[in-house]
Design a protein around this motif. Structure first.
Motif, PDB file in Angstrom:
ATOM      1  N   THR A 388       0.943  -1.288  -0.128  1.00 42.83           N
ATOM      2  CA  THR A 388      -0.439  -0.122   0.487  1.00 42.83           C
ATOM      3  C   THR A 388       0.740   1.224   0.332  1.00 42.83           C
ATOM      4  OG1 THR A 388      -1.701  -1.672   0.752  1.00 42.83           O
ATOM      5  CG2 THR A 388      -2.318   1.546   0.982  1.00 42.83           C
ATOM      6  N   VAL A 389       0.345   2.114  -1.115  1.00 44.46           N
ATOM      7  CA  VAL A 389       0.933   3.770  -0.871  1.00 44.46           C
ATOM      8  C   VAL A 389      -0.537   4.694  -0.020  1.00 44.46           C
ATOM      9  CG1 VAL A 389       2.212   5.057  -1.993  1.00 44.46           C
ATOM     10  CG2 VAL A 389       2.921   3.246  -2.682  1.00 44.46           C
ATOM     11  N   ASP A 390      -0.271   4.956   0.841  1.00 47.03           N
ATOM     12  CA  ASP A 390      -1.190   5.886   1.781  1.00 47.03           C
ATOM     13  C   ASP A 390      -0.696   7.266   1.672  1.00 47.03           C
ATOM     14  OD1 ASP A 390      -3.246   6.717   2.910  1.00 47.03           O
ATOM     15  OD2 ASP A 390      -2.748   5.469   4.789  1.00 47.03           O
ATOM     16  N   PHE A 391      -1.634   7.974   0.570  1.00 50.44           N
ATOM     17  CA  PHE A 391      -1.446   9.480   0.880  1.00 50.44           C
ATOM     18  C   PHE A 391      -2.877  10.217   1.430  1.00 50.44           C
ATOM     19  CE2 PHE A 391       1.130   8.375  -3.118  1.00 50.44           C
ATOM     20  CZ  PHE A 391       2.394   9.734  -2.356  1.00 50.44           C
ATOM     21  N   GLY A 392      -3.763   9.415   2.259  1.00 48.71           N
ATOM     22  CA  GLY A 392      -4.477   9.749   3.305  1.00 48.71           C
ATOM     23  C   GLY A 392      -4.440  10.550   3.885  1.00 48.71           C
ATOM     24  N   GLY A 393      -5.523  11.951   3.747  1.00 51.23           N
ATOM     25  CA  GLY A 393      -5.278  13.221   4.154  1.00 51.23           C
ATOM     26  C   GLY A 393      -4.546  14.240   4.298  1.00 51.23           C
ATOM     27  N   THR A 402       4.923  11.828  -9.002  1.00 47.93           N
ATOM     28  CA  THR A 402       4.473  11.164  -9.984  1.00 47.93           C
ATOM     29  C   THR A 402       4.042   9.593  -9.829  1.00 47.93           C
ATOM     30  OG1 THR A 402       7.216  10.976 -10.015  1.00 47.93           O
ATOM     31  CG2 THR A 402       5.522  13.023 -10.830  1.00 47.93           C
ATOM     32  N   PHE A 403       3.595   8.920 -10.293  1.00 47.69           N
ATOM     33  CA  PHE A 403       3.785   7.428 -11.088  1.00 47.69           C
ATOM     34  C   PHE A 403       4.028   7.342 -12.432  1.00 47.69           C
ATOM     35  CE2 PHE A 403       1.890   8.393  -6.840  1.00 47.69           C
ATOM     36  CZ  PHE A 403       1.906   7.116  -6.157  1.00 47.69           C
ATOM     37  N   ASN A 404       4.460   8.023 -12.823  1.00 49.19           N
ATOM     38  CA  ASN A 404       4.488   7.874 -14.155  1.00 49.19           C
ATOM     39  C   ASN A 404       5.613   6.547 -14.863  1.00 49.19           C
ATOM     40  OD1 ASN A 404       3.725  10.434 -14.937  1.00 49.19           O
ATOM     41  ND2 ASN A 404       5.850  11.420 -14.910  1.00 49.19           N
ATOM     42  N   GLY A 405       4.423   5.755 -15.797  1.00 47.38           N
ATOM     43  CA  GLY A 405       5.307   4.282 -16.350  1.00 47.38           C
ATOM     44  C   GLY A 405       5.482   3.194 -14.825  1.00 47.38           C
ATOM     45  N   ALA A 406       4.298   3.358 -14.745  1.00 47.71           N
ATOM     46  CA  ALA A 406       4.416   2.609 -13.283  1.00 47.71           C
ATOM     47  C   ALA A 406       3.462   1.750 -13.773  1.00 47.71           C
ATOM     48  CB  ALA A 406       3.766   3.263 -12.307  1.00 47.71           C
ATOM     49  N   GLU A 407       3.775   0.207 -12.918  1.00 46.64           N
ATOM     50  CA  GLU A 407       3.255  -1.169 -13.139  1.00 46.64           C
ATOM     51  C   GLU A 407       2.334  -1.215 -12.341  1.00 46.64           C
ATOM     52  OE1 GLU A 407       5.329  -3.928 -15.138  1.00 46.64           O
ATOM     53  OE2 GLU A 407       6.183  -2.543 -16.450  1.00 46.64           O
ATOM     54  N   LEU A 408       0.528  -1.256 -12.075  1.00 52.06           N
ATOM     55  CA  LEU A 408       0.107  -1.510 -10.487  1.00 52.06           C
ATOM     56  C   LEU A 408      -0.737  -3.127 -10.953  1.00 52.06           C
ATOM     57  CD1 LEU A 408       0.274   1.003 -10.602  1.00 52.06           C
ATOM     58  CD2 LEU A 408      -1.759   0.810  -8.478  1.00 52.06           C
ATOM     59  N   SER A 409      -0.836  -4.374 -11.116  1.00 62.67           N
ATOM     60  CA  SER A 409      -1.057  -5.476 -10.723  1.00 62.67           C
ATOM     61  C   SER A 409      -1.889  -6.016  -9.774  1.00 62.67           C
ATOM     62  CB  SER A 409       0.237  -6.987 -11.012  1.00 62.67           C
ATOM     63  OG  SER A 409       1.505  -6.952  -9.613  1.00 62.67           O
ATOM     64  N   GLY A 410      -0.887  -5.198  -8.712  1.00 63.31           N
ATOM     65  CA  GLY A 410      -1.450  -5.837  -7.316  1.00 63.31           C
ATOM     66  C   GLY A 410      -1.818  -4.472  -6.511  1.00 63.31           C
ATOM     67  N   GLY A 411      -1.956  -4.489  -4.783  1.00 60.46           N
ATOM     68  CA  GLY A 411      -1.671  -3.591  -3.892  1.00 60.46           C
ATOM     69  C   GLY A 411      -2.524  -1.961  -4.103  1.00 60.46           C
ATOM     70  N   THR A 412      -2.259  -1.378  -3.507  1.00 64.02           N
ATOM     71  CA  THR A 412      -3.418   0.301  -3.358  1.00 64.02           C
ATOM     72  C   THR A 412      -2.425   1.562  -3.083  1.00 64.02           C
ATOM     73  OG1 THR A 412      -5.288  -1.298  -2.419  1.00 64.02           O
ATOM     74  CG2 THR A 412      -5.059   0.959  -1.943  1.00 64.02           C
ATOM     75  N   VAL A 413      -2.927   1.975  -4.226  1.00 68.27           N
ATOM     76  CA  VAL A 413      -2.324   3.843  -3.966  1.00 68.27           C
ATOM     77  C   VAL A 413      -3.375   4.109  -3.439  1.00 68.27           C
ATOM     78  CG1 VAL A 413      -1.268   5.742  -5.112  1.00 68.27           C
ATOM     79  CG2 VAL A 413      -0.412   3.098  -5.327  1.00 68.27           C
ATOM     80  N   GLU A 414      -3.408   5.031  -2.144  1.00 71.08           N
ATOM     81  CA  GLU A 414      -4.670   5.493  -1.547  1.00 71.08           C
ATOM     82  C   GLU A 414      -4.771   7.226  -1.955  1.00 71.08           C
ATOM     83  OE1 GLU A 414      -5.496   4.221   2.009  1.00 71.08           O
ATOM     84  OE2 GLU A 414      -5.534   2.203   1.052  1.00 71.08           O
ATOM     85  N   PHE A 415      -5.280   7.557  -2.058  1.00 70.43           N
ATOM     86  CA  PHE A 415      -5.828   8.898  -1.156  1.00 70.43           C
ATOM     87  C   PHE A 415      -5.962   9.762  -0.781  1.00 70.43           C
ATOM     88  CE2 PHE A 415      -2.919   8.808  -5.120  1.00 70.43           C
ATOM     89  CZ  PHE A 415      -1.308  10.173  -4.472  1.00 70.43           C
TER      90      PHE A 415
END
Length: 535
Positions: A388-393, A402-415
């Protein structure tokens, strides 16, 4: 004294007379009615008894003499050791460097020979390093040859910290270098088992202080309030198991502190409250399987903190309440399978935090309630299969994520619950095949969130309950071939949403219950347009 011999003869005679008659009475009593015991038998028995008594007395005399001799020998040894100590101490205070060097070796040898006072001898050598030391050859107070004397003391200490089981080991002793000046020193391979080593308030101004290959077990090393202005302190390939190394409130303006390839399986490395204005702290290829690395409340205005290619499988790295105004913190190509990296309530005014090409399979990175008014946080070309990458609040008034060119096959990025009033969040060219991007209940009043050229073939992107009152959301040239993009119950008041040149071949876009105000600009592109439903 001439009376001793006659008196001794008289006492022996009296004792013999008494024994003779005592033996006669005893033997007669044991043989009542029989033939009387002969005088010859009485004499034999008396002589035998006297011989035994004499042997016992001789043994007691020899034992007492041995004790007296040992006591005298011990007193002589103690006197000799004390004299050696005095001479070594005098040599350490001599004007000539060659004599001081001899004093170093003499004090170390004395510590080996004098176990009762070994700690005192070690303390003297440490105290020598705490004495004022001028490194500038042109300055008043500079002493020729002094650097070699100090480096020899450090090597001597190192040599006595190699084997905790050795008879002359100094392992376990507290070593006090408080306030000392270091322009080099070799502590490589030391085994610090228990005890404390204090460099508190010391100054590292030049040279290399080398702890490479050291093993820290249940010990504490204190660099609190130290000043790093040009030296290199290296813990390359060191191992930490249950120890604590602290740099609290240290000032790092130049030089390097190096934990490259170190293994942290327990314990803590702590830079809390430190000030970084030019130094480098590196954990390249380090293995962090437990324990904690802390930069809480640190102020980073310049320099580098580097975890490139490090492996995280359980440790906790915290930069909570830190202030970034110019430094760079990088986790480039790090592998994060478990554990936590946290920047909670941190203020980003400038500088860079870099997770480019990192691999996330289970760890958590949190930037909860962080504030961004400048600087950059990069996850470019990172791969997410879990975690998890959590930017909550988070509050974003400037800066760039920046997440340019990132690959997400699982997990969570939260804002979730974040506020965007400026700055840029970019997923340009990112690929989502699984996992989740969550912008739920987010308020956009300014800035840019950019998904241009991204590809969605799985997973979920959620803007449910988000409110757009300014700023811009860009999905230009995005390919939607799978997964779900949710805008349910979102409110579009002002600002811009752009789906221009997007390609929709398989994804599900959910706009159920959205509120669209006429002041909001929406470029629907290939998507079925939704009419304005709010005035």
């Amino acid at each position: 004294m001439w009376l001793v011999a006659p008196v001794s003869l008289i006492l022996v005679g009296v004792l013999a007379y008494g024994l003779y008659h005592g033996v006669d009475a005893f033997l007669t009593a044991e043989n009542p009615g029989r033939k009387p015991v002969s005088g010859q038998d009485n004499v034999k028995t008396t002589v035998t008894a006297l011989t035994l008594i004499g042997a016992v007395l001789a043994g007691l005399y020899a034992y007492r003499k041995q004790l007296l001799d040992e006591g005298a020998s011990h007193r002589a040894d103690a006197t000799q050791l004390a004299e050696r100590y005095t001479k070594a101490a005098e040599q350490l205070g001599h004007d000539q460097a060659a004599v001081r060097l001899a004093g170093v070796y003499a004090m170390a040898r004395l510590a080996d020979d004098w176990e009762e006072q070994r700690r005192v001898c070690v303390d003297v050598l440490c105290a020598y390093l705490r004495m004022p030391y001028e490194t500038d050859t042109a300055a008043e107070g500079y002493m020729k040859g002094e650097r070699e004397v100090r480096l020899t003391i450090i090597r001597t200490i190192r040599d006595h910290l190699q084997d905790p089981a050795a008879a002359t080991t100094w392992c376990g002793y507290n070593l006090d270098f408080t306030g000392a000046v270091f322009d080099g020193g070799d502590f490589s391979g030391v085994q610090l088992v228990g005890g404390m080593v204090s460099f508190g308030g010391a100054t590292f101004c030049a040279g290399t202080v080398d702890f490479s290959g050291a093993a820290f077990s249940r010990s504490r090393v204190n660099f609190n309030h130290t000043t790093f202005s040009g030296s290199r302190v290296t813990f390359n390939r060191a191992t930490f198991s249950g120890s604590r190394v602290t740099f609290n409130h240290a000032a790092l303006s130049a030089g390097t502190v190096d934990f490259n390839r170190a293994a942290l399986s327990a314990g803590m490395v702590d830079f809390s409250g430190a000030t970084f204005s030019g130094s480098r702290v590196t954990f390249n290829q380090a293995t962090l399987s437990d324990g904690r690395v802390s930069f809480n409340r640190a102020a980073l205005s310049a320099g580098l903190v580097d975890f490139s290619r490090a492996t995280f499988s359980g440790s906790r790295v915290t930069l909570n309440r830190a202030t970034f105004s110019g430094s760079r913190v990088t986790f480039n190509q790090a592998a994060l399978s478990s554990g936590t990296v946290s920047f909670d309530t941190t203020a980003f005014l400038g500088g860079t935090v870099d997770f480019s090409r990192a691999y996330f399979s289970g760890a958590t990175v949190t930037l909860s309630r962080a504030t961004f008014s400048g600087g950059t946080v990069e996850f470019d070309n990172a791969r997410f299969s879990g975690g998890t990458v959590d930017f909550g609040g988070t509050e974003l008034t400037g800066g760039t994520l920046t997440f340019n060119g990132a690959e997400l096959s699982g997990g969570t990025v939260e804002f979730d619950g974040a506020t965007f009033s400026g700055g840029v969040v970019s997923f340009s060219g990112a690929e989502l095949t699984g996992g989740k991007l969550a912008f739920e209940v987010v308020t956009f009043s300014g800035g840019l969130v950019d998904f241009s050229l991204a590809m969605f073939s799985g997973g979920v992107v959620g803007f449910s309950g988000a409110e757009l009152v300014g700023g811009k959301l860009v999905f230009e040239l995005v390919t939607f071939s799978g997964g779900t993009v949710e805008f349910s119950s979102a409110v579009f008041s002002t600002g811009t949403i752009d789906f221009r040149s997007a390609e929709l071949t398989g994804s599900t876009l959910d706009f159920d219950g959205i509120l669209v105000h006429e002041a909001c600009t929406i470029v629907w592109g290939p998507l079925p347009p939704i009419a304005v439903n709010q005035s």
